[in-house]
Scaffold this motif. Structure first.
Motif, mmCIF file in Angstrom:
data_model
loop_
_atom_site.group_PDB
_atom_site.id
_atom_site.type_symbol
_atom_site.label_atom_id
_atom_site.label_comp_id
_atom_site.label_asym_id
_atom_site.label_seq_id
_atom_site.Cartn_x
_atom_site.Cartn_y
_atom_site.Cartn_z
ATOM 1 N N MET A 66 0.856 -1.172 0.000
ATOM 2 C CA MET A 66 0.000 0.000 0.000
ATOM 3 C C MET A 66 0.902 1.234 0.000
ATOM 4 O O MET A 66 1.772 1.360 0.843
ATOM 5 C CB MET A 66 -0.893 -0.047 1.243
ATOM 6 C CG MET A 66 -1.928 1.032 1.300
ATOM 7 S SD MET A 66 -2.996 0.969 2.774
ATOM 8 C CE MET A 66 -3.990 -0.450 2.422
ATOM 9 N N ASN A 114 -2.154 6.238 -0.104
ATOM 10 C CA ASN A 114 -3.314 5.380 0.126
ATOM 11 C C ASN A 114 -3.422 4.974 1.587
ATOM 12 O O ASN A 114 -4.523 4.841 2.116
ATOM 13 C CB ASN A 114 -3.246 4.137 -0.759
ATOM 14 C CG ASN A 114 -3.514 4.450 -2.203
ATOM 15 O OD1 ASN A 114 -4.133 5.461 -2.527
ATOM 16 N ND2 ASN A 114 -3.033 3.597 -3.086
ATOM 17 N N TRP A 115 -2.298 4.755 2.257
ATOM 18 C CA TRP A 115 -2.321 4.373 3.655
ATOM 19 C C TRP A 115 -2.894 5.499 4.515
ATOM 20 O O TRP A 115 -3.711 5.256 5.399
ATOM 21 C CB TRP A 115 -0.897 4.025 4.116
ATOM 22 C CG TRP A 115 -0.882 3.515 5.518
ATOM 23 C CD1 TRP A 115 -1.112 2.242 5.917
ATOM 24 C CD2 TRP A 115 -0.667 4.277 6.704
ATOM 25 N NE1 TRP A 115 -1.042 2.146 7.289
ATOM 26 C CE2 TRP A 115 -0.772 3.400 7.794
ATOM 27 C CE3 TRP A 115 -0.396 5.616 6.956
ATOM 28 C CZ2 TRP A 115 -0.610 3.814 9.099
ATOM 29 C CZ3 TRP A 115 -0.236 6.026 8.274
ATOM 30 C CH2 TRP A 115 -0.344 5.129 9.315
ATOM 31 N N TRP A 167 -6.634 5.643 3.864
ATOM 32 C CA TRP A 167 -7.313 4.529 4.510
ATOM 33 C C TRP A 167 -7.408 4.749 6.014
ATOM 34 O O TRP A 167 -8.432 4.494 6.628
ATOM 35 C CB TRP A 167 -6.563 3.226 4.215
ATOM 36 C CG TRP A 167 -7.183 2.044 4.887
ATOM 37 C CD1 TRP A 167 -8.211 1.282 4.432
ATOM 38 C CD2 TRP A 167 -6.834 1.510 6.166
ATOM 39 N NE1 TRP A 167 -8.517 0.309 5.338
ATOM 40 C CE2 TRP A 167 -7.688 0.421 6.416
ATOM 41 C CE3 TRP A 167 -5.872 1.844 7.115
ATOM 42 C CZ2 TRP A 167 -7.615 -0.339 7.577
ATOM 43 C CZ3 TRP A 167 -5.813 1.089 8.268
ATOM 44 C CH2 TRP A 167 -6.674 0.009 8.492
#
Length: 155
Positions: A1, A5-6, A9
């Motif tokens: 990831m 994106n981490w 999220w």
């Protein structure tokens, strides 16, 4: 990831965790308006995965309609209870509905921006308004206990 994106999220998942924790506090220490408010919000959160659009850009029109119903329910609770936190919760749900409308009116809006705004308004902000409602309820509870104690001492 990837790093971006981490972070995204974590932002979205974090809002769900914070909202669930605040809801538990609302059910535990809140009064009737806090419990009704969180129950309404919980129903909306539970139904969202079942009605969201999986093929388009964002959750879709059915999630927006669900958020409009939640907004209307919070306004009804606000008129009934006359609690300040319900005005903020209603305003945050109105911001959520406005975020949906922006995507329908300007489809070039980035999906990350859209989901981030939903996490902010219908996650963190809504959860913090519920905690403020519990705090307000505690103030009312202590005031009622103090008045009751004073009235009992005068007898």
């Amino acid at each position: 990831m990837s790093g971006e994106n981490w972070v995204w999220w974590f932002w979205v998942s974090g809002s769900s965790i914070v909202a669930a924790a605040c809801g538990i506090i609302a059910w535990w220490r809140g009064g009737a308006p806090e419990r009704y408010g969180f129950t309404l919000i919980l129903i909306g959160w539970t139904l969202t995965p079942f009605v969201q659009d999986r093929g388009g850009h964002g959750p879709g029109v059915w999630v927006m309609l669900l958020d409009i119903i939640t907004f209307a329910g919070l306004i009804v609770i606000s008129v009934w209870s006359r609690r300040i936190w319900t005005l903020f919760a209603g305003a945050f749900m109105l911001d959520t509905v406005a975020s949906h409308l922006v995507v329908f009116l300007a489809p070039h809006v980035d999906l990350y921006s859209y989901i981030t705004s939903l996490g902010l308004w219908s996650g963190y902000a809504l959860a913090l308004s519920m905690v403020a409602g519990v705090w307000e309820n505690e103030i009312y509870r202590k005031a009622r206990a103090s008045l009751s104690q004073e009235a009992h001492q005068k007898l």
